[in-house]
Scaffold this motif. Sequence first.
Motif, PDB file in Angstrom:
ATOM      1  N   ALA A  34       0.877  -1.246   0.021  1.00 58.85           N
ATOM      2  CA  ALA A  34      -0.113   0.068   0.023  1.00 58.85           C
ATOM      3  C   ALA A  34       0.860   1.081   0.004  1.00 58.85           C
ATOM      4  O   ALA A  34       0.692   2.284  -0.805  1.00 58.85           O
ATOM      5  N   ASN A  83       0.500   3.916  -3.187  1.00 60.83           N
ATOM      6  CA  ASN A  83       0.060   4.954  -2.962  1.00 60.83           C
ATOM      7  C   ASN A  83       0.437   5.631  -1.545  1.00 60.83           C
ATOM      8  O   ASN A  83      -0.530   5.094  -0.933  1.00 60.83           O
ATOM      9  N   GLN A 102       0.236   8.358  -0.053  1.00 61.66           N
ATOM     10  CA  GLN A 102      -1.075   9.535   0.432  1.00 61.66           C
ATOM     11  C   GLN A 102      -2.255   8.525   0.830  1.00 61.66           C
ATOM     12  O   GLN A 102      -2.714   8.903   1.828  1.00 61.66           O
ATOM     13  N   ALA A 103      -2.646   7.727  -0.087  1.00 61.95           N
ATOM     14  CA  ALA A 103      -3.855   6.784   0.067  1.00 61.95           C
ATOM     15  C   ALA A 103      -3.481   5.811   1.366  1.00 61.95           C
ATOM     16  O   ALA A 103      -4.681   5.915   2.212  1.00 61.95           O
ATOM     17  N   ALA A 104      -2.341   5.409   1.557  1.00 67.01           N
ATOM     18  CA  ALA A 104      -2.135   4.475   2.519  1.00 67.01           C
ATOM     19  C   ALA A 104      -2.193   5.420   4.032  1.00 67.01           C
ATOM     20  O   ALA A 104      -2.772   5.093   4.893  1.00 67.01           O
ATOM     21  N   TYR A 105      -1.555   6.616   3.840  1.00 66.42           N
ATOM     22  CA  TYR A 105      -1.505   7.557   4.972  1.00 66.42           C
ATOM     23  C   TYR A 105      -3.062   7.787   5.418  1.00 66.42           C
ATOM     24  O   TYR A 105      -3.346   7.848   6.554  1.00 66.42           O
ATOM     25  N   LEU A 106      -3.780   8.297   4.370  1.00 65.29           N
ATOM     26  CA  LEU A 106      -5.183   8.597   4.710  1.00 65.29           C
ATOM     27  C   LEU A 106      -6.106   7.490   4.983  1.00 65.29           C
ATOM     28  O   LEU A 106      -7.176   7.808   5.195  1.00 65.29           O
ATOM     29  N   SER A 107      -5.421   6.223   4.848  1.00 63.21           N
ATOM     30  CA  SER A 107      -6.458   5.172   5.524  1.00 63.21           C
ATOM     31  C   SER A 107      -5.853   4.758   6.688  1.00 63.21           C
ATOM     32  O   SER A 107      -6.191   3.418   7.024  1.00 63.21           O
ATOM     33  N   PHE A 114      -9.211  14.990  10.266  1.00 64.69           N
ATOM     34  CA  PHE A 114      -8.620  13.605  10.181  1.00 64.69           C
ATOM     35  C   PHE A 114      -7.191  13.745  10.266  1.00 64.69           C
ATOM     36  O   PHE A 114      -6.480  12.726  10.201  1.00 64.69           O
ATOM     37  N   GLN A 129      -5.102  10.389  -3.751  1.00 62.75           N
ATOM     38  CA  GLN A 129      -5.202  10.383  -2.206  1.00 62.75           C
ATOM     39  C   GLN A 129      -5.908   9.146  -1.614  1.00 62.75           C
ATOM     40  O   GLN A 129      -5.896   8.955  -0.605  1.00 62.75           O
ATOM     41  N   GLY A 130      -6.641   8.615  -2.600  1.00 63.85           N
ATOM     42  CA  GLY A 130      -7.578   7.471  -2.071  1.00 63.85           C
ATOM     43  C   GLY A 130      -7.214   5.995  -2.462  1.00 63.85           C
ATOM     44  O   GLY A 130      -7.312   4.740  -1.671  1.00 63.85           O
ATOM     45  N   LEU A 182      -5.399   2.408  -4.445  1.00 61.92           N
ATOM     46  CA  LEU A 182      -4.223   1.953  -4.850  1.00 61.92           C
ATOM     47  C   LEU A 182      -4.899   1.379  -6.174  1.00 61.92           C
ATOM     48  O   LEU A 182      -5.288   0.024  -6.329  1.00 61.92           O
ATOM     49  N   ALA A 191      -8.481   0.487   5.036  1.00 59.19           N
ATOM     50  CA  ALA A 191      -8.416   1.148   6.498  1.00 59.19           C
ATOM     51  C   ALA A 191      -8.385   0.345   7.503  1.00 59.19           C
ATOM     52  O   ALA A 191      -8.659   0.645   8.876  1.00 59.19           O
TER      53      ALA A 191
END
Lengths: 330, 508
Positions: free
Chosen positions: A205, A209, A211-216, B306, B346-347, B349, B361
């Motif tokens: 992850a 990405n 950023q995506a990992a951090y924001l998850s 957040f 940002q969301g 993969l 998450a």
Amino acid sequence: MTRVRSVVVAWLVAGRMPVILGALLITSSVLTDGRFLRIENLVNVMRQISFEGLIAFGMTFVIVTGGIDLSVGSLVALTGVAAALAMQSLAEADPAVRVAVGFATALIVGTSTGAAAGAIIARFAIPPFIATLATMLVARGAAFILCDGQPVHELPGELMWWGRGFVLEPVLGQRLPAPVLIMLASYAVLLVVFRRTVFGRRVVAVGSNEQAAYLSGIPVRATKMAVYVLTGLLCGLAGVLHDAKLMAGDPKVGEMWELNVIAAVVVGGTSLFGGRGTVTGTLIGAIIIGVLNNSLNLMEVEHFWQKVVLGLVILAASLLDAALRRLEPQ
Amino acid sequence: MGSTVVDSPRIEFRGVSKRYPGVQALDNVSFAVAPGSVHAIVGENGAGKSTLMKVLAGATGADSGTICLDGEEVQIRNARHSQSLGIAVVHQEFNLAGDLSVAENVFLDRWPRGPLGLISFGKLRTRSQALFQSLGIEINVRRKVRDLVVAQQQMVEIARALSLQARVLVLDEPSAVLTPNELSALFETVRKLARQGVSVLYISHRLDEVFSLGDTVTVLRDGRHISTRPLPRTGRETLIQDMVGRPITEEFPRRDFAPGGIALRVEGLCSGRRFHDVSFDVRSGEVFAITGLVGSGRSSVGKALFGAVPVTSGRLLVGGSPARLTSPRRAQRAGVAYLPEDRKQQGLLLGRPMYENVTLAHLPDVSSRGFLRIGEERRISRRRIAELRIKAPTERVPVGTLSGGNQQKVMIARWLQRAYRVIVLDEPTRGVDVGAKVEIYGLINAMAKGGAAVLMITSELPEAIGMADRIGVMCHGRLAGVLDNRGHDVSQEGLLRLAVGEGGGASL
């Protein structure tokens, strides 16, 4: 018709590494009049790749996060010297204890150096290339300083099996060298870690990405740090095994290993941009490089030319890999 | 429009087809675009708009069919060839070199040369200044593109397109990143260009824009050409029906307003220069919208809740207890969920299977002692596919292969795993087609009904008015006002007035 084609393509893409390896094995066998296929020779190939292969599995994790670790070769030297000194200093102790202390020292030095590099990378956002270039120099220098530039001898005889011995020799004969078994066991463990654990998923992850990992809610920094701890650990293991092979701790070992290790990972299909790679690919990549070196030796190709050929083959493998991947539907 | 019959169309698509593995992206598409007209192209995601534009831009070849440009059949070989034919495309994702100046970007790789073949920066500047002047845009051409706001970057893209003497300008979802003011500036530019004889292909999801700007509208659906109609005369319902193939009754599904206790309290929150002294609270079961212009700080407030941007002073209470949200991980533990505004960056993969994206998450929930239960992950994902009506062949396909609306549903599915007290949604319907939008609104309502406090950050005023119980408007980093919207009757003008602030107009 298109259906048949897409099935063939899918098969080629998924199986591209074994296909490349298979082609190479056949070529090698033919060009060496079958000498390549002799069992002693195959064992030899595996033994030669066992140290760098071991480290390459860890490097796969690092590269999948989008990082790189240049310090691995130096770290093998540093951990090897440190372990040898520890074992030497305990000359009076029980040999089994000395060996255990040697392993423990190498693993501790390896993981803590890895942790230091990882912490710098994760905490201060220093590019991994720079951070590990620094630890590469520091570790190499430290290895020389620790032993005044002289190889450390007088290691316990019990250590030798780990570097030169064979597993189940009465049954298998000289077919399974101890370092090879350790490499294959590490492969199996890390394959499972990569594909089946939360840690492995986090690594992918972060690399695909960040950023995506951090924001998850993925702990990005801890994950990045952990992969350098992993390579450090494997370097420690390789360091003490290498002591056992030489029956000495030598500050000069591991020169250029970082490049061979990275080559194995990349030839194995792992992307230097992160996010995409496999542990099995790395095993195959390491074998490909080992087979090449070995068959060039068997064919008595001059040493200088071997480098040229190796470079070209790495390039060809990468090009073929890229071409096959392009056939893949997005 | 409406000149003599001998005039050939600027572009004519004749039976254009394109197949990707598993998808017929374009199926025998034929229609014509008149010179000097604004031709809107609408359709849900996956309708084939992007593929058609890729064919036009030379990014991909058609399997069959032909394209005629001013009556002449052309074989578009590649992007460069397309450019040389006078076709300029402004993609949703800009192709700008962030570290080069505006002027350098406009003439990228065609920089005017001076003596010795060196780049003449003087000529470069005067030419690009002239270009922006003709577009009626004020911009410092020496600035680095990286430092511009998105709307300005878009103008740089358009200026570059025009510097190529374009006959055809394709704008792919240009409004997705713009505020109302910026949008009207863009409209001015587009109309000006059409008057100068450029044909503008305007791809959009937003019917309001299509009606106020277009001369003609073409609807694509499932890769097929459905209709091409003259615009002022076509009804909104007709168009929607063409797009979705069925009538859509409710754009904003209703929800009873039944708020519970205060789930989120924000007191005097500041974050450096991003925003100052923001205070509001959101009750559980309530949808609270925050709107404002680009740069007003609306997204930063969401990120601060957040833990993704630092809070410099002020207090946050989640469920009544003070929370120090210094990282997304902590915010999540405190009961906050967050959907970022840019799902691709940002969301998601994108190259990874859909199920990995769904569980990202909540890895602890699908693992035991650090080992993943992949079967469980896939089961959960299959359930979400059914519940949220996600169009995905299986849960194993790479999420990047799904359409925008379905990708957004995957993002929502990611946060349905646990019941969160506060759900922050930044632009939840950006780049999502009409049908999926309504479904996403339904999901947002369901979250509120389930007891979550929903904070919806949106630049689309109709969306804020249609969905929210209260609307907060940000202006220059401050919360300029909060309006009661229980009757869903706040006026757009009222919101805009707050958004631009008193006496100060927003400038591009």
